[in-house]
Design an enzyme around this catalytic site. Structure first.
Site, PDB file in Angstrom:
ATOM      1  N   GLY A   1      18.581  24.352   2.616  1.00 54.35           N
ATOM      2  CA  GLY A   1      19.340  23.357   1.848  1.00 54.35           C
ATOM      3  C   GLY A   1      19.778  23.900   0.500  1.00 54.35           C
ATOM      4  O   GLY A   1      19.120  24.753  -0.078  1.00 54.35           O
ATOM      5  N   CYS A   2      20.935  23.395  -0.010  1.00 49.41           N
ATOM      6  CA  CYS A   2      21.451  23.863  -1.297  1.00 49.41           C
ATOM      7  C   CYS A   2      20.729  23.190  -2.466  1.00 49.41           C
ATOM      8  O   CYS A   2      20.577  23.773  -3.530  1.00 49.41           O
ATOM      9  CB  CYS A   2      22.938  23.578  -1.407  1.00 49.41           C
ATOM     10  N   VAL A   3      20.353  21.943  -2.297  1.00 45.62           N
ATOM     11  CA  VAL A   3      19.708  21.213  -3.406  1.00 45.62           C
ATOM     12  C   VAL A   3      18.378  20.649  -2.914  1.00 45.62           C
ATOM     13  O   VAL A   3      18.334  19.986  -1.889  1.00 45.62           O
ATOM     14  CB  VAL A   3      20.599  20.063  -3.915  1.00 45.62           C
TER      15      VAL A   3
ATOM     16  N   ASN B   1      21.782  24.647 -10.131  1.00 41.48           N
ATOM     17  CA  ASN B   1      20.507  24.438  -9.448  1.00 41.48           C
ATOM     18  C   ASN B   1      20.120  25.691  -8.657  1.00 41.48           C
ATOM     19  O   ASN B   1      18.986  26.173  -8.734  1.00 41.48           O
ATOM     20  CB  ASN B   1      20.640  23.226  -8.521  1.00 41.48           C
TER      21      ASN B   1
END
Lengths: 104, 177
Positions: A102-104, B43
């Protein structure tokens, strides 16, 4: 995929050294993986690793930092202290899981 | 005890000894869809161990202004990449101008983002701040919009001018959004 010996356990790993078989991991292996990257496991480290292992069993993929914080209840700040610099990859490595996708 | 067939243990290179990477993001847009790219990349950069600074300027100020940061909107107008849900058929541009369409499009986009468990802008900024990102507000934009530091999210370090930003981004990779 290669087989290597970690803490007297034969385990399958990928080219980078991440374990590839969920069931070959135990706490002894986890502690040995941690020490290879300079981490001494404490109760807080185990809490993260155990959450990752359980969550992987349910979800079939490695939890991201956000998921460890929102679902696992371990604050992001703490993850950066426990697994410095690259917490997402380091905690997955110690837990014997693939890197999070997952990216976040 | 050990078997001879096993390969020596490979330890991943987490780059702990590598030179610190530094990335600066410039957020200049206040549209919902344009707020996310820098937040998501920041992030990723932080979890890869990079040092991150984010500079908010012009319409990007809406991302840190507490009066607006939870009200960012998404408009279909001017976005020719809008499709019918689950289809490659384009939505006619004119529809975007109908009353209520911006609200509807915003709601849809927010839902799609939330379905991926990606936080809304205020929570995202708090998360980045917790991870060590430093947030900066642009002096000229603050003056132009009549804002003060009290209008902004508490995690914003300071209001700085462009010279200070150029100075702090020395040696960094800079990404303009």
């Amino acid at each position: 995929m290669a087989v290597t010996t970690i803490a007297n356990h034969e385990v399958h790993v990928d080219d980078e050294g991440f374990m590839t078989s969920y069931d070959e991991w135990d706490e002894e292996v986890g502690a040995a993986l941690a020490s290879q990257i300079g981490i001494d496991m404490t109760e807080e480290h185990w809490r993260v690793v155990k959450f990752l292992r359980e969550d992987f069993k349910d979800q079939g993929e490695t939890a991201t930092i956000r998921r460890v914080s929102t679902v696992g209840g371990i604050p992001t700040k703490e993850l950066f202290v426990l697994f410095p610099k690259k917490p997402a990859k380091k905690m997955a490595y110690v837990a014997g899981l693939p890197k999070p996708k997952g990216c976040v | 005890m050990t078997t001879t067939e096993t390969a020596p243990a490979v330890v991943p290179d987490f780059g702990d000894d590598a030179e610190e990477r530094k990335i600066c993001f410039i957020c200049s847009k206040g549209n919902l869809d344009m707020a996310y790219p820098a937040l998501i990349m920041a992030n990723g950069a932080l979890t890869e161990g990079a040092e991150v600074d984010i500079f908010f300027t012009f319409w990007g100020m809406d991302m840190i202004n507490k009066g607006t940061w939870d009200k960012l909107q998404f408009s279909m107008l001017g976005n020719t990449a809008m499709h019918m849900p689950g289809s490659s058929k384009h939505i006619p541009q004119g529809l975007g101008g109908l009353p209520g369409m911006t609200g509807y499009a915003t709601k849809m986009l927010k839902k799609q983002i939330a379905d991926l468990d990606v936080p809304e802008v205020p929570e995202f900024l708090q998360m980045l701040h917790d991870m060590g990102a430093r947030l900066w507000a642009c002096k000229m934009s603050v003056d132009m919009m009549g804002l003060t530091k009290d209008d902004m999210y508490e995690g914003v370090e300071d209001i700085i001018n462009v010279n200070e930003f150029i100075e702090l981004s020395s040696g960094a990779q800079v990404i303009f959004v």
